[in-house]
Design a protein around this motif. Structure first.
Motif, PDB file in Angstrom:
ATOM      1  N   ASN A  19      79.038  94.956  -8.836  1.00  0.00           N
ATOM      2  CA  ASN A  19      80.439  94.569  -9.000  1.00  0.00           C
ATOM      3  C   ASN A  19      80.937  94.730 -10.430  1.00  0.00           C
ATOM      4  OD1 ASN A  19      78.928  92.476  -9.987  1.00  0.00           O
ATOM      5  ND2 ASN A  19      80.178  90.858  -9.112  1.00  0.00           N
ATOM      6  N   SER A  20      80.118  94.482 -11.442  1.00  0.00           N
ATOM      7  CA  SER A  20      80.593  94.578 -12.826  1.00  0.00           C
ATOM      8  C   SER A  20      80.903  96.011 -13.212  1.00  0.00           C
ATOM      9  CB  SER A  20      79.555  93.986 -13.779  1.00  0.00           C
ATOM     10  OG  SER A  20      79.418  92.602 -13.575  1.00  0.00           O
ATOM     11  N   ALA A  21      79.988  96.926 -12.936  1.00  0.00           N
ATOM     12  CA  ALA A  21      80.210  98.327 -13.296  1.00  0.00           C
ATOM     13  C   ALA A  21      81.359  98.933 -12.495  1.00  0.00           C
ATOM     14  CB  ALA A  21      78.933  99.135 -13.080  1.00  0.00           C
ATOM     15  N   LEU A  22      81.443  98.588 -11.206  1.00  0.00           N
ATOM     16  CA  LEU A  22      82.527  99.117 -10.387  1.00  0.00           C
ATOM     17  C   LEU A  22      83.859  98.475 -10.742  1.00  0.00           C
ATOM     18  CD1 LEU A  22      80.820  99.281  -6.856  1.00  0.00           C
ATOM     19  CD2 LEU A  22      81.120 101.112  -8.526  1.00  0.00           C
ATOM     20  N   GLY A  23      83.841  97.199 -11.129  1.00  0.00           N
ATOM     21  CA  GLY A  23      85.087  96.517 -11.455  1.00  0.00           C
ATOM     22  C   GLY A  23      85.755  97.053 -12.705  1.00  0.00           C
ATOM     23  N   CYS A  24      84.970  97.450 -13.706  1.00  0.00           N
ATOM     24  CA  CYS A  24      85.568  97.968 -14.950  1.00  0.00           C
ATOM     25  C   CYS A  24      85.623  99.485 -14.972  1.00  0.00           C
ATOM     26  CB  CYS A  24      84.804  97.458 -16.160  1.00  0.00           C
ATOM     27  SG  CYS A  24      83.145  98.141 -16.340  1.00  0.00           S
ATOM     28  N   SER A  37      73.123  99.862 -18.756  1.00  0.00           N
ATOM     29  CA  SER A  37      71.810  99.230 -18.945  1.00  0.00           C
ATOM     30  C   SER A  37      71.758  97.888 -18.231  1.00  0.00           C
ATOM     31  CB  SER A  37      71.526  99.046 -20.439  1.00  0.00           C
ATOM     32  OG  SER A  37      71.503 100.286 -21.111  1.00  0.00           O
ATOM     33  N   GLY A  38      72.862  97.137 -18.292  1.00  0.00           N
ATOM     34  CA  GLY A  38      72.916  95.865 -17.578  1.00  0.00           C
ATOM     35  C   GLY A  38      72.844  96.052 -16.078  1.00  0.00           C
ATOM     36  N   THR A  39      73.506  97.086 -15.566  1.00  0.00           N
ATOM     37  CA  THR A  39      73.416  97.384 -14.136  1.00  0.00           C
ATOM     38  C   THR A  39      71.982  97.708 -13.742  1.00  0.00           C
ATOM     39  OG1 THR A  39      75.691  98.231 -14.132  1.00  0.00           O
ATOM     40  CG2 THR A  39      74.265  98.887 -12.303  1.00  0.00           C
ATOM     41  N   PHE A  40      71.329  98.531 -14.560  1.00  0.00           N
ATOM     42  CA  PHE A  40      69.925  98.852 -14.302  1.00  0.00           C
ATOM     43  C   PHE A  40      69.070  97.593 -14.336  1.00  0.00           C
ATOM     44  CE2 PHE A  40      65.749  99.559 -16.149  1.00  0.00           C
ATOM     45  CZ  PHE A  40      65.186 100.474 -15.274  1.00  0.00           C
ATOM     46  N   THR A  70      84.606  91.449  -1.856  1.00  0.00           N
ATOM     47  CA  THR A  70      84.854  90.011  -1.899  1.00  0.00           C
ATOM     48  C   THR A  70      84.671  89.465  -3.304  1.00  0.00           C
ATOM     49  OG1 THR A  70      84.175  89.725   0.407  1.00  0.00           O
ATOM     50  CG2 THR A  70      84.111  87.772  -0.997  1.00  0.00           C
ATOM     51  N   SER A  71      83.576  89.821  -3.947  1.00  0.00           N
ATOM     52  CA  SER A  71      83.310  89.337  -5.302  1.00  0.00           C
ATOM     53  C   SER A  71      84.327  89.865  -6.291  1.00  0.00           C
ATOM     54  CB  SER A  71      81.899  89.738  -5.725  1.00  0.00           C
ATOM     55  OG  SER A  71      81.593  89.238  -7.004  1.00  0.00           O
ATOM     56  N   LEU A  72      84.730  91.133  -6.161  1.00  0.00           N
ATOM     57  CA  LEU A  72      85.713  91.707  -7.074  1.00  0.00           C
ATOM     58  C   LEU A  72      87.069  91.023  -6.916  1.00  0.00           C
ATOM     59  CD1 LEU A  72      84.967  95.553  -6.928  1.00  0.00           C
ATOM     60  CD2 LEU A  72      84.488  93.958  -8.780  1.00  0.00           C
ATOM     61  N   ASN A  73      87.457  90.728  -5.687  1.00  0.00           N
ATOM     62  CA  ASN A  73      88.743  90.074  -5.458  1.00  0.00           C
ATOM     63  C   ASN A  73      88.802  88.699  -6.121  1.00  0.00           C
ATOM     64  OD1 ASN A  73      89.628  92.240  -3.970  1.00  0.00           O
ATOM     65  ND2 ASN A  73      89.149  91.327  -1.995  1.00  0.00           N
ATOM     66  N   ASN A  80      78.892  89.582 -17.831  1.00  0.00           N
ATOM     67  CA  ASN A  80      78.384  89.293 -16.493  1.00  0.00           C
ATOM     68  C   ASN A  80      76.978  89.845 -16.300  1.00  0.00           C
ATOM     69  OD1 ASN A  80      80.761  88.030 -15.789  1.00  0.00           O
ATOM     70  ND2 ASN A  80      81.595  89.768 -14.665  1.00  0.00           N
ATOM     71  N   LEU A  81      76.778  91.077 -16.725  1.00  0.00           N
ATOM     72  CA  LEU A  81      75.501  91.727 -16.490  1.00  0.00           C
ATOM     73  C   LEU A  81      74.393  91.153 -17.362  1.00  0.00           C
ATOM     74  CD1 LEU A  81      76.865  95.351 -16.208  1.00  0.00           C
ATOM     75  CD2 LEU A  81      75.728  94.095 -14.390  1.00  0.00           C
ATOM     76  N   VAL A  82      74.686  90.978 -18.654  1.00  0.00           N
ATOM     77  CA  VAL A  82      73.640  90.523 -19.576  1.00  0.00           C
ATOM     78  C   VAL A  82      73.216  89.091 -19.248  1.00  0.00           C
ATOM     79  CG1 VAL A  82      73.116  89.987 -21.988  1.00  0.00           C
ATOM     80  CG2 VAL A  82      74.344  92.088 -21.415  1.00  0.00           C
ATOM     81  N   VAL A  83      74.179  88.196 -19.052  1.00  0.00           N
ATOM     82  CA  VAL A  83      73.846  86.795 -18.760  1.00  0.00           C
ATOM     83  C   VAL A  83      73.097  86.680 -17.436  1.00  0.00           C
ATOM     84  CG1 VAL A  83      74.812  84.525 -18.269  1.00  0.00           C
ATOM     85  CG2 VAL A  83      75.747  85.893 -20.139  1.00  0.00           C
TER      86      VAL A  83
END
Length: 773
Positions: free
Chosen positions: A33-38, A261-264, A341-344, A414-417
């Motif tokens: 969701n983070s990579a797709l959202g931005c 990198s966070g997505t990975f 759902t999460s992106l919304n 979001n990804l790092v945390v």
């Protein structure tokens, strides 16, 4: 007997593949969701990075497999036959439960599912065993690993609070530093931020998570532990300097490196932590069968104390599981529903349509938060408040800039945390819920970022409460279903197990590989905001929406006259979905108004035409909602259904509407409505007059009269409003077919005579249409 257990083992292997499919479909939201959202990269690039993370992370999950073997119950208290029934019930319940949640588009926790399924199945087996032995039910505590189970459940519940608070605090600090206009600060400290983020990811994934890898040697782990500080210091300094140089001299977007990198890393942590949820039980069953066949004893007396031994999972099985997970990422449509759902819920954009409605708890939370905000504004100094507001002032979009769910700063946080929290739990061999952590981190960061404003807060909070309540429902449902399945197999034996195998496989194939045949609403095809794009969109979809409306109205009438409550419930659901589609497409007008990549006078008139056309169609959709709900309630309350003349009138009305809209295709259907709709309106008037003479002869109640008139009123409104849409469509097509006008330079042309705008001509046409009706 051994052959039967081999069949059960093969069935568990098949269910493991299904479980991987439905589980990854649900958990894909955790790392996509983070990579797709931005939109930091293309969809394919994001998927390749996530796939590599899942594949490698699967090899680090060996240490987590002990959860399925002895983390919830004491295996030495159960015989081999009982252990196999427990594992069988767990897998059946898990696959069915996750498939239902995926179909609803709700993210749920595969970790919570597997733990409570193991607990429910073990409890049922223990109680059944105690009952057969005429023992005391108080002895059931001896069968359950209470301390370890309580620790895991507590860690999962605590993770919800920790993830939300951590995401909120870290995002708030990051936004104070970077602001929404982060480009200037990014060039100053972007290298340090990137160095810290990548170092943190490396530390928690590789150094803390190395213990769970199936291929790691003890001496390697010992060397990493002895040199941790040196490795981290060198890595942080090197990466910071390298990233800063890339930013200053080569203008490289370091956020792209951080987010990918966070997505990975999140995909890596997900596979390392959650693979046990999908294949832990089948691998434990495989180990049990191997020990049983090696001993060659009776299945009912051979106690499974061997499951207490620490046996690392074979790397080949972990890699094969990772391959199935990667394939699911690419081919599962349900995964994209859950991601949406999460992106919304975390998007910074708010509009007239939210995925979730408002709720009383959501309103109470919003009111309390606003009251707390007023108190804080009275306490904090005005200068400090002004400074904080300046750091959180949103950035205005450029004309041709796409609308994103959130920016690079929030996506990276979001990804790092999430990666740090999940990898920390994995290193401690705690089956932390990746869904809970990533979802609550995303919600905390969106809350700190001001994404929940007064226009969307109540809907977002209600949505979060809905998802969280679904998590608790998951725990209770998982425990109950697994317990019931276990009792059925223990009481019914092999025949019941075979029957459940056939039932489960049939349901899964039907749910995932067979089309439901349900007619879906046609999405709006839209490629721009110029007059030609608007014209093509209207000509493509308006006729289809008209046909869809008449079809749903006909279904509602026939289901009502058949006294079919189930069919009316389905029509009501379809009407609600259709109204949501119309509302979502109407929202495009506001996006066009913001971006305006093309802004001639004809473009603005076309956008105005689009707004008016969809406003009318949406009002018809709202009326369809009302009439389907009224018909459903009438049948549900068991009121009298129409017969005789009223029934024939409604059937004739739907037939005439179908005949009218089928007379033309696309834009010609609206032409037919405009030309011949008056005949149906006159027929509706005649039906309304006949009602007065029919009330006494057919014994129609006042409630029935109101519903009958509602059917007629909806048909009248459908014709009138789509006639207006036909006028708007014809005006737009005529203008677009004519010579394109020059760019707009003012209302007064060179000759001095004031021009008549397209908007004025439309209003005049609408006035003529209304007076003739």
């Amino acid at each position: 007997m051994q052959d039967f257990y081999l069949v059960v083992l093969g069935f568990l292997a098949v269910l493991a593949c299904f479980d991987l499919f439905v589980g990854v479909s649900n958990d894909a939201v955790n790392f996509l969701n983070s990579a797709l959202g931005c939109r930091i990269s293309s969809f394919r690039t994001t998927m390749w990075v996530a796939s590599l993370g899942v594949l490698l992370g699967a090899t680090f999950s060996s240490g987590m497999m002990e959860v399925a073997r002895s983390g919830v119950f004491h295996p030495q208290m159960f015989s081999f036959s009982e252990i196999m029934v427990i594992f069988f019930a767990v897998m059946v319940a898990d696959v069915l439960l996750l498939d239902v949640f995926n179909s609803l588009g709700l993210p749920t926790s595969t970790t919570v599912s597997i733990i409570f399924e193991l607990l429910g199945s073990a409890l049922a087996a223990a109680l059944y065993k105690i009952y057969l032995d005429s023992g005391s039910f108080a002895e059931v505590a001896e069968f359950i690993n209470t301390a370890q189970a309580f620790t895991m459940i507590s860690a999962i519940l605590v993770s919800v609070v920790v993830a939300f608070v951590t995401g909120t605090v870290v995002q708030y600090v990051a936004r104070l530093i970077f602001t929404f206009h982060f480009e200037k600060m990014y060039r100053r400290i972007g290298g340090i931020y990137g160095g810290f983020a990548i170092t943190a990811i490396f530390y928690f994934l590789v150094m803390k998570g190395a213990k769970g890898a199936s291929f790691m040697r003890p001496e390697w782990i010992e060397w990493i532990g002895a040199n941790t500080e040196v490795i981290l210091a060198v890595l942080f300094i090197t990466l910071s300097l390298a990233f800063q140089a890339l930013i200053v001299f080569f203008n490289v977007n370091v956020f792209r490196i951080i987010i990918l990198s966070g997505t990975f890393s999140l995909a890596f942590a997900f596979a390392g932590n959650d693979l046990v949820n999908f294949v832990g039980v089948p691998l434990a069953a495989l180990s049990s069968v191997q020990h049983f066949m090696a001993e060659g004893v009776d299945a009912g007396t051979y106690m499974m104390s061997r499951l207490l031994e620490n046996e690392p999972a074979p790397t080949i099985f972990l890699l094969l599981s990772g391959c199935v997970m990667v394939a699911t990422l690419w081919f599962s449509k349900k995964a994209r529903v859950v991601v949406q759902t999460s992106l919304n819920l975390s998007s910074s954009q708010s509009g007239e349509h939210e995925q979730f409605g408002s709720s009383v708890p959501g309103r109470m939370i919003v009111r309390s938060s606003m009251a707390l905000g007023r108190i804080l504004r009275q306490i904090l100094p005005i200068n400090l408040q002004a400074a904080l507001r300046s750091r959180f002032k949103p950035r205005r979009l450029r004309r041709d800039e796409p609308v994103l769910a959130f920016d690079y700063v929030r996506a990276s946080i979001n990804l790092v945390v999430s990666s740090i929290l999940i990898a920390s739990a994995t290193s401690l061999q705690l089956p932390l819920s990746t869904t809970y952590v990533t979802f609550m981190v995303a919600m905390g960061s969106s809350f700190a970022d001001g994404a929940w404003d007064r226009e969307s807060a109540v809907y977002r909070i209600s949505g979060v409460l809905t998802v969280i309540s679904g998590w608790f429902l998951t725990a209770f449902t998982a425990l109950t279903i697994a317990a019931v399945m276990c009792l059925l197999v223990m009481a019914g034996g092999q025949y019941m197990a075979c029957a459940l195998m056939l039932l489960v496989l049939t349901l899964l194939v039907r749910s995932n590989f067979m089309s439901s045949g349900k007619k879906k609403d046609v999405p709006l095809i839209f490629q721009g905001d110029d007059h030609e794009s608007v014209r093509n969109a209207i000509n493509t979809t308006v006729g289809q929406h008209l046909n869809r409306t008449v079809d749903l109205f006909e279904s509602a009438v026939k289901a009502f006259l058949s006294d079919n409550e189930g069919a009316l419930r389905r029509v009501k659901a379809d009407a609600n979905a259709f109204f949501d589609t119309l509302s979502e497409e109407r929202r495009i007008y506001y996006n066009m108004a913001q971006q305006r990549t093309s802004d001639t006078k004809l473009d603005r008139d076309a956008r105005y035409c689009f707004f008016r056309a969809y406003t009318n169609m949406r009002e018809v959709g709202r009326g369809l909602q009302r009439i389907s709900t009224a018909a459903k309630d009438h049948v549900a309350n068991r009121h009298r259904i129409f017969h005789g003349r009223l029934k024939s009138n409604l059937l004739n009305l739907t037939a005439e509407l179908q005949k009218l809209v089928r007379a033309g295709e696309g834009r010609h259907a609206l032409e037919t409505i405009k030309l011949n709709g008056g005949d149906i309106v006159q027929e509706i008037d005649r039906m309304q007059e006949q009602l007065l003479s029919t009330i006494s002869s057919e014994q129609i109640s006042m409630r029935g009269c109101e519903l009958y008139l509602s059917f007629l009123q909806f048909a009248r409104e459908l014709i009138n409003r789509y006639s207006i849409v036909a006028v708007l469509q014809k005006e737009l097509n005529d203008l677009c077919d004519a010579q394109p006008p020059k760019p707009f330079e003012g209302d007064i042309p060179a000759g001095g005579q004031k021009s008549v705008s397209h908007a004025s001509r439309i209003l005049q046409a609408l006035h003529v249409t209304r007076t003739t009706k």
